[in-house]
Design a protein around this motif. Structure first.
Motif, PDB file in Angstrom:
ATOM      1  N   GLU A 145       2.222   7.100  -8.801  1.00  0.00           N
ATOM      2  CA  GLU A 145       3.323   6.677  -9.659  1.00  0.00           C
ATOM      3  C   GLU A 145       4.026   5.439  -9.105  1.00  0.00           C
ATOM      4  N   ALA A 146       4.228   5.440  -7.773  1.00  0.00           N
ATOM      5  CA  ALA A 146       4.904   4.294  -7.145  1.00  0.00           C
ATOM      6  C   ALA A 146       4.065   3.031  -7.318  1.00  0.00           C
ATOM      7  N   ILE A 147       2.759   3.150  -7.126  1.00  0.00           N
ATOM      8  CA  ILE A 147       1.902   1.958  -7.231  1.00  0.00           C
ATOM      9  C   ILE A 147       1.804   1.497  -8.685  1.00  0.00           C
ATOM     10  N   ALA A 148       1.778   2.434  -9.626  1.00  0.00           N
ATOM     11  CA  ALA A 148       1.758   2.032 -11.041  1.00  0.00           C
ATOM     12  C   ALA A 148       3.052   1.281 -11.379  1.00  0.00           C
ATOM     13  N   VAL A 208       0.853  -1.197   0.000  1.00  0.00           N
ATOM     14  CA  VAL A 208       0.000   0.000   0.000  1.00  0.00           C
ATOM     15  C   VAL A 208       0.883   1.239   0.000  1.00  0.00           C
ATOM     16  N   ASP A 209       0.552   2.183  -0.867  1.00  0.00           N
ATOM     17  CA  ASP A 209       1.291   3.449  -0.887  1.00  0.00           C
ATOM     18  C   ASP A 209       0.377   4.546  -1.424  1.00  0.00           C
ATOM     19  N   ILE A 210       0.633   5.779  -0.984  1.00  0.00           N
ATOM     20  CA  ILE A 210      -0.218   6.894  -1.388  1.00  0.00           C
ATOM     21  C   ILE A 210       0.119   7.409  -2.791  1.00  0.00           C
ATOM     22  N   ARG A 213      -3.243   1.773  -4.214  1.00  0.00           N
ATOM     23  CA  ARG A 213      -2.910   3.170  -3.955  1.00  0.00           C
ATOM     24  C   ARG A 213      -3.871   3.705  -2.910  1.00  0.00           C
ATOM     25  N   ALA A 214      -3.330   4.029  -1.741  1.00  0.00           N
ATOM     26  CA  ALA A 214      -4.192   4.551  -0.672  1.00  0.00           C
ATOM     27  C   ALA A 214      -3.344   5.246   0.382  1.00  0.00           C
TER      28      ALA A 214
END
Ligand SMILES: C[S@@+](CC[C@H](N)C(=O)[O-])C[C@H]1O[C@@H](n2cnc3c(N)ncnc32)[C@H](O)[C@@H]1O
Length: 248
Positions: A47-50, A42-44, A67-68
Motif C-alpha cells: 500500500e505504501a509503495i502504491a 524501497v518498502d515492504i 516493493r521489497a
C-alpha cells in the motif's frame, strides 16, 4: 517532510544517487528528489509503495519505488551491481528489522567508495518508557517485544506527523495484528555499521523528538519538536548517525 536534522546530514543532494530504505509512502523520498537527487525508495508495504508511486506521478517529481523486503532488496541490488552516493533511513525503521548485521552489510555493499549512510532514529533509551513516562521495557532485549497492534499514532500526533493538515484517523481504530518490535541498543547499531566496514563520522543524540507524540505532556518546542515535561530530567529521545564507506 524532511526535518532540519536529516537535511543537514544529507547535505548537498544535487546529482546524488540516493537509496531510501523503508521509505513508507514516499513523501521524504520525493522531498529528496526535489532537492536534485536521483532517488530509489524501497518498502515492504504494497500500500505504501502504491501510494508513493501515485504521489510521484501526481506531483510530477520523478523517483523509483520498489516493493521489497530490505534483505531481499540488498541481495538483488548487489547482484545488479547497484551503487549509491547516499543510503538514507529514518524514524521508526530499525524496530522492524530482525538482523542488524545483514542490514549494515547490505548498506555498506550498496554504497560507492566514499558514499555516505545517514540514519535518524528514535532513541532506544526513550523506548524504555510507557506513554506515561513509567519505566516499562528492558533496554536490553535479545528477542522482539510483542505488542498489541500498532495504533494510529499518525492521527494521535496531529500536525506533528501530518504537516500537510491534521486528520482524525479511523475512529476507535483497533489493530487486530500484534507487532514484534526489536529494541536495538545504540551500541548494537554502531557496532553493526563499524563491523560492516563503515566509518562513523558523527553520532548525535537529541533531547527532543520530531513529530511523534509518544508520551504524555510533551512540551512543544516549536518546529514540531517535542520535549519531555520540565519536571523530568533531560534524556535522549532521538539520535542520528552519519557513516561513510572509506574511499577506495
Ligand atoms: C515508521 S515507517 C518509516 C517512516 C518513513 N521514514 C517516513 O518518514 O515516512 C517504517 C516502514 O518500514 C517498513 N518496513 C518494515 N519492515 C520492512 C522490511 N523488512 N523491508 C522493507 N520495509 C520494511 C514499513 O512498511 C514502514 O513503511
Amino acid at each position: 517532510m524532511l526535518r532540519a536534522e536529516e537535511l543537514e546530514l544529507l547535505g548537498d543532494l544535487r546529482g546524488a544517487s540516493v537509496l531510501h530504505l523503508q521509505c513508507n509512502a514516499g513523501q521524504d523520498s520525493l522531498s529528496i528528489a526535489q532537492l536534485g537527487a536521483d532517488v530509489t525508495g524501497v518498502d515492504i508495504s504494497d500500500e505504501a509503495i502504491a501510494f508513493a508511486t501515485r504521489l510521484s506521478s501526481d506531483s510530477g517529481i520523478a523517483a523509483r519505488f520498489e516493493r521489497a523486503d530490505v534483505y531481499d532488496y540488498f541481495v538483488a541490488a548487489q547482484a545488479r551491481g547497484d551503487q549509491h552516493d547516499i543510503v538514507f533511513s529514518s524514524y521508526g525503521t530499525l524496530c522492524w528489522l530482525s538482523d542488524l548485521r545483514s542490514w549494515a552489510r547490505g548498506i555498506a555493499q550498496l554504497l560507492k567508495p566514499g558514499g555516505r549512510f545517514v540514519l535518524v532514529e528514535f532513541h532506544p533509551f526513550a523506548l524504555v518508557f510507557d506513554p506515561n513516562w513509567r519505566f516499562k521495557y528492558d533496554y536490553f532485549n535479545d528477542a522482539p517485544v510483542v505488542e498489541a497492534g500498532v495504533h494510529d499514532y499518525v492521527a494521535e500526533s496531529g500536525l506533528g506527523l501530518a504537516p500537510g493538515g491534521e486528520h482524525a484517523g479511523v475512529k476507535d481504530f483497533c489493530n487486530p495484528h500484534p507487532s514484534f518490535e526489536f529494541a536495538w541498543g545504540v551500541g548494537q547499531v554502531v557496532t553493526a555499521l563499524a563491523q560492516a566496514g563503515l566509518r562513523i563520522d558523527s553520532f548525535v543524540e537529541y533531547p527532543y523528538i520530531n513529530g511523534w507524540k509518544a508520551f504524555e505532556c510533551m512540551r512543544d518546542l516549536g518546529d514540531r519538536r517535542l520535549a519531555p515535561p520540565e519536571d523530568l530530567p533531560r534524556i535522549p529521545l532521538m539520535y542520528s548517525i552519519a557513516a561513510r564507506r572509506p574511499p577506495a
